[in-house]
Design an enzyme around this catalytic site. Structure first.
Site, PDB file in Angstrom:
ATOM      1  CB  SER A 109      38.845  29.969  33.219  1.00  0.00           C
ATOM      2  OG  SER A 109      39.834  30.196  34.186  1.00  0.00           O
ATOM      3  CG  ASP A 246      40.281  32.347  37.438  1.00  0.00           C
ATOM      4  OD1 ASP A 246      39.816  32.147  38.567  1.00  0.00           O
ATOM      5  OD2 ASP A 246      40.548  31.416  36.654  1.00  0.00           O
ATOM      6  CG  ASP A 248      36.809  29.139  36.773  1.00  0.00           C
ATOM      7  OD1 ASP A 248      37.823  29.853  36.892  1.00  0.00           O
ATOM      8  OD2 ASP A 248      36.864  27.921  36.544  1.00  0.00           O
TER       9      ASP A 248
END
Length: 451
Positions: A109, A246, A248
């Site tokens: 992430s 972000d 992902d």
């Protein structure tokens, strides 16, 4: 031992905490645990040939971790479709759309490039339950019976499925984005190809930044955790607004044409108000966590919208939405779940619908976001204390006194850390000075009463 699975899969420094061996073992255990639970036959002997989809973000370590995950699944009799670099919500959607029995996403992430993670998704694209994760962890390293010959899983690339995801998010739109000038920051992450293409196909004029991943620059000075560059470009280009994902792309934040940040609370407020006005907000309710700003809750009250609170974490938001039939929820961090269209937070979907409200209303984002006025929020992390003493009588009495002092114009939240010897003190008040004073007093009580 600490639980291997965290709130969002298994994470760690790739090659040290998250090794190829662990990635393979987790995949083997996941295939067998889900197979034993009746999701499919993981031995290749059943009538149903199991299928998994595997996606990743652009981190360099994702290459070897993907190879390990694919090997573990195929060795367990699971056919694998490699999706390549795609956002987490795209993998979730394709798990459902392709009828896969299992989805796997490799990403950490918003974390820096040396980190990585493994997230498993069940049939339908939803996160595994805590019970399933615990069972996978418990059976790591167990002796398994593996198929041979025609029973082994087959592996093929399915990179073209990215277009299926783009087409899906575009079909959820009710307004074209024609005429909107948008800057999009892809964090050098998983959305670097699909997000600009989707926004252009929706009708926007798009300038993409943070869209040249090299495997090592993900989240580095770009994305939803580093908004300064986006703000600069929006202002210098005279753009209508900017959006940032972000690594992902399961979260989205925005900035208006002046460079002011529009956080997850503001985005939920704009979407909730628009959906409420069109009769699309299920039960006239939005789900948020206890960390959402009091200003958001007051704005929703004034708009005739109920706010249901959950613990911090998008998985708890999703659980409440599914159990009670709500269709909008999220977090201040930008995880926004639109359950009519997605099974998880989806940054691209969120940004398209936010831009859709701007385009349909003809009102600038700055004015739309003014539906809520955030109260000053002060957070103090009191370290080296006993987090198990967050409810001792001295602290409870101090909190009660502070709440009476703040009245309806403020609130107090005391949260023990889930992993560290720390207690978090959060105070909101009508002024930053008042919030700082109250938070400081409560932090002092924590230091003396929680040791």
């Amino acid at each position: 031992m600490a639980r291997l699975f965290g709130t969002d899969g298994v994470r760690g420094v790739a090659g040290r905490d998250l090794t190829a061996e662990l990635a393979m073992d987790l995949s083997v255990a996941a295939a067998h645990v889900l197979g034993d639970a009746g999701a499919f036959s993981a031995t290749g002997s059943g009538k149903h040939r199991p299928v998994a989809v595997v996606g990743r973000d652009p981190r360099a370590s994702g290459e070897f971790l993907e190879a390990a995950v694919v090997a573990g699944l195929a060795a367990s009799g699971v056919d694998v479709l490699r999706l390549g670099v795609l956002p987490t919500p795209a993998v979730a959607h394709l798990t459902a759309a392709l009828g896969a029995d299992l989805g796997v996403m490799l990403s950490a992430s918003h974390n820096p490039a040396p980190d990585n993670g493994i997230k498993f998704l069940a049939r339908g694209g939803f996160k595994l339950s805590d019970a399933d994760e615990d069972e996978i962890e418990r059976r790591l390293g167990e002796e398994w019976s593996f198929p041979v010959g025609s029973g082994v899983g087959r592996v093929r690339d399915a990179y073209g499925e990215a277009d299926r995801y783009i087409s899906h998010v575009l079909t959820t739109m009710t307004a074209a984005l024609d005429g909107l000038n948008v800057v999009v920051d892809c964090a050098h992450g998983a959305a670097h190809m699909v997000a600009p293409e989707a926004l252009v196909r929706a009708g926007a004029r798009v300038e993409a930044i943070g869209a040249r991943p090299d495997g090592l620059n993900i989240n580095d000075g770009h994305g939803s955790t580093h908004l300064d560059k986006l703000r600069q470009v929006v202002i210098s280009r005279g753009a209508d607004l900017g959006v940032a994902y972000d690594g992902d792309a399961d979260r989205c934040l925005a900035v208006d044409h002046t460079g002011a940040v529009v956080d997850g609370d503001h985005i939920m407020a704009v979407l909730a108000a628009a959906m409420h006005g069109e009769g699309l907000l299920a039960k006239d309710t939005v789900v948020a966590t206890v960390m959402s700003n009091l200003g958001f809750k007051l704005a929703m009250r004034d708009a005739g919208i109920t706010v249901v609170e959950t613990s911090v974490g998008d998985r708890y938001v999703l659980e409440r939405m599914k159990s009670d039939g709500f269709n909008l929820g999220g977090e201040q961090s930008g995880h926004v779940i639109m359950l009519d269209h997605a099974t998880t937070g989806d940054g691209l979907l969120t940004s398209l619908h936010l831009l859709g409200v701007v385009a349909k209303s003809g009102v600038p984002l700055k004015e739309l976001a003014a539906v809520m006025t955030p109260l000053p929020q002060i957070l103090i992390n009191v370290k080296d204390v006993d987090r198990g003493k967050a409810s001792v009588p001295e602290l409870v009495a101090a909190v009660t006194e502070a709440e009476a002092e703040l009245g309806e114009a403020g609130r107090v939240l005391i949260r023990p850390s889930g992993t560290e010897p720390m207690i978090r003190v959060m105070v909101e008040a009508a002024s930053e000075e008042h919030a700082t004073q109250v938070a400081g007093r409560l932090a002092a009580v924590v230091r003396t009463a929680c040791v």
